[in-house]
Design a protein around this motif. Structure first.
Motif, PDB file in Angstrom:
ATOM      1  N   PHE A   2      38.197  34.044  41.373  1.00  0.00           N
ATOM      2  CA  PHE A   2      38.955  34.068  40.125  1.00  0.00           C
ATOM      3  C   PHE A   2      38.042  34.519  38.994  1.00  0.00           C
ATOM      4  CE2 PHE A   2      41.228  31.080  42.764  1.00  0.00           C
ATOM      5  CZ  PHE A   2      42.561  31.280  42.443  1.00  0.00           C
ATOM      6  N   LEU A   4      37.838  34.443  34.809  1.00  0.00           N
ATOM      7  CA  LEU A   4      38.393  33.975  33.536  1.00  0.00           C
ATOM      8  C   LEU A   4      37.794  34.839  32.433  1.00  0.00           C
ATOM      9  CD1 LEU A   4      39.971  32.067  31.704  1.00  0.00           C
ATOM     10  CD2 LEU A   4      37.966  30.594  31.629  1.00  0.00           C
ATOM     11  N   PHE A 104      43.393  34.612  33.311  1.00  0.00           N
ATOM     12  CA  PHE A 104      42.819  34.507  34.652  1.00  0.00           C
ATOM     13  C   PHE A 104      43.245  35.727  35.458  1.00  0.00           C
ATOM     14  CE2 PHE A 104      42.728  29.899  33.727  1.00  0.00           C
ATOM     15  CZ  PHE A 104      41.463  29.579  34.191  1.00  0.00           C
ATOM     16  N   LYS A 106      43.077  37.057  39.526  1.00  0.00           N
ATOM     17  CA  LYS A 106      42.762  36.690  40.898  1.00  0.00           C
ATOM     18  C   LYS A 106      42.198  37.920  41.599  1.00  0.00           C
ATOM     19  CE  LYS A 106      44.626  33.971  44.730  1.00  0.00           C
ATOM     20  NZ  LYS A 106      45.839  33.280  45.249  1.00  0.00           N
ATOM     21  N   LYS A 142      39.421  28.318  39.871  1.00  0.00           N
ATOM     22  CA  LYS A 142      39.706  28.468  38.444  1.00  0.00           C
ATOM     23  C   LYS A 142      38.788  27.602  37.589  1.00  0.00           C
ATOM     24  CE  LYS A 142      44.005  28.778  36.993  1.00  0.00           C
ATOM     25  NZ  LYS A 142      45.451  28.456  36.823  1.00  0.00           N
TER      26      LYS A 142
END
Length: 419
Positions: A2, A4, A104, A106, A142
């Protein structure tokens, strides 16, 4: 993995994009009605400006250090956010816009990519396209991506704005560096409780027994612990339709006259109706409330609210405004100085699944009328209003330090002077 992505000092950065003279200077942005500090540049943080501080209490400090003060310019911030998110959406098909300045991504199927280099490409493209600086944290989960992002932002010279937690050693080191109060999802209450048992950082939190965490912090705390341990339990969230919608505002001044309140409530009813139509929902119930200024001990205090049943499921501004006017008449009291009002619509249903009544149903012309008004307002910047609204004012909050809406208003577009 992930990623951010977080915009650095987003509100201040938006102001700096269109006013480069602010670079390197302390900048703060105030909340609605110029109330409290809600954003600070790094320079303002270094001068000790606290988050949430009432502007009137730190006025001398702001003047002493010549700190640049701005009112919240949500038209500008929202547009710049949309531009950044649109650019970043090209880097992964799976994404979750977490807030106005965070997203976020993926990164499935990126095993052969150099993720640090991939993050640097994001930073470079966003900076060149919008002028907004961003920081990127990449990790297996996350919550670990949140940790990585904090590291990237804390040490920009060493990380170049991107940090990847891709080994057990780096994850452990990052967790030990992260104080327990800075862990995503750990509030003040849990922070104090964990500190009382000598859990001072995120690594120590991951070493707690599962049974203890579940008992003291519920299943949510257990999921967080597993996520921090590298076991992905928090996936991207889909955007869900809201179960209730609210429009609440503090007034730019205190009102005592019913007609002033009536105009404000009519405006709020129009706004909440538009929000209903925007997510293709209708409401069955509305809650209207009024408050006086609780900070004025020298004035009598009054607070009241009322639930208002709609005649049928609706998202028509005409119907909702008429119903809230009836509610306002019931709770209004003479002799008080009102400072805030709000409308919350509840019992939401999809517009396509409205339950028809036997005797009372909405005028079918309302739907066409509302669609036309919404389309005109999107193109003409909210110029079409209802008779109960103030036709001469678009925005009634106190915004004494408002910058221009450079990217959304042609009459406020940036001017370039050439010699």
């Amino acid at each position: 993995m992930f990623a951010l992505i977080d915009c650095n000092n987003f509100y201040a950065s938006c102001e700096r994009v269109f006013n480069p003279s602010l670079n390197g200077k302390p900048v703060v942005v105030l909340s609605n009605n110029d109330g409290c500090v809600i954003a600070r540049s790094n320079e303002a943080k270094a001068l000790g400006i606290p988050m949430g501080a009432p502007a009137f209490q730190i006025k001398q400090l702001l003047n002493k250090h010549n700190i640049q003060v701005f009112s919240s310019n949500y038209a500008l911030y929202g547009d710049m956010s949309a531009r950044v998110m649109n650019i970043l959406s090209n880097f992964s098909p799976e994404l979750e816009v977490y807030s106005i300045d965070e997203i976020f991504l993926k990164l499935e199927g990126f095993e052969l990519y150099d993720l640090t280099d991939y993050g640097c490409k994001m930073i470079d493209l966003v900076k060149r396209s919008t002028g907004i600086p961003i920081s990127i944290g990449i990790a297996p989960t996350k919550s670990l991506a949140k940790v990585a992002n904090k590291i990237a932002k804390k040490f920009p010279e060493r990380t170049k704005g991107t940090y990847v937690l891709d080994t057990a050693e780096k994850i452990q080191k990052g967790l030990k560096w992260t104080e327990i109060g800075d862990v995503w999802g750990i509030g003040r209450r849990y922070e104090k409780k964990l500190q009382s048992i000598q859990v001072m950082n995120a690594w120590q939190f991951t070493q707690l027994p599962n049974d203890y965490v579940k008992k003291e912090m519920s299943i949510v705390g257990l999921r967080l612990k597993r996520d921090l341990s590298g076991e992905s339990t928090l996936d991207l969230e889909e955007v869900a339709k809201k179960k209730n919608i609210a429009v609440t505002r503090s007034f730019e001044k205190m009102y005592t006259d019913f007609e002033d309140l009536r105009e404000r409530v009519a405006t709020y009813a129009s706004k909440v109706s538009y929000k209903l139509r925007k997510q293709n929902s209708c409401c069955k119930l509305a809650y209207l409330f009024l408050h006086t200024n609780r900070h004025r001990d020298d004035l009598p205090q009054y607070s009241n609210g009322i639930s208002i049943q709609m005649p049928y499921e609706t998202n028509s501004s005409l119907v909702i405004t008429k119903a809230t006017m009836i509610g306002l008449k019931r709770i209004f009291r003479e002799g008080y100085h009102y400072k805030k009002a709000g409308i919350i619509v509840m019992g939401l249903t999809p517009d396509t699944q409205k339950q028809l009544a036997l005797f009372h149903n909405e005028d079918p012309r309302h739907k066409i009328l509302m669609q036309t008004i919404d389309r005109l307002n999107r193109n003409c910047f909210d110029q079409v209003k209802f008779g109960g609204q103030d036709l001469n004012k678009v925005w009634k909050m106190q915004q004494n330090h408002l910058s221009k809406r450079y990217s959304t208003r042609l009459n406020e577009i940036i001017e370039v002077k050439c010699k």
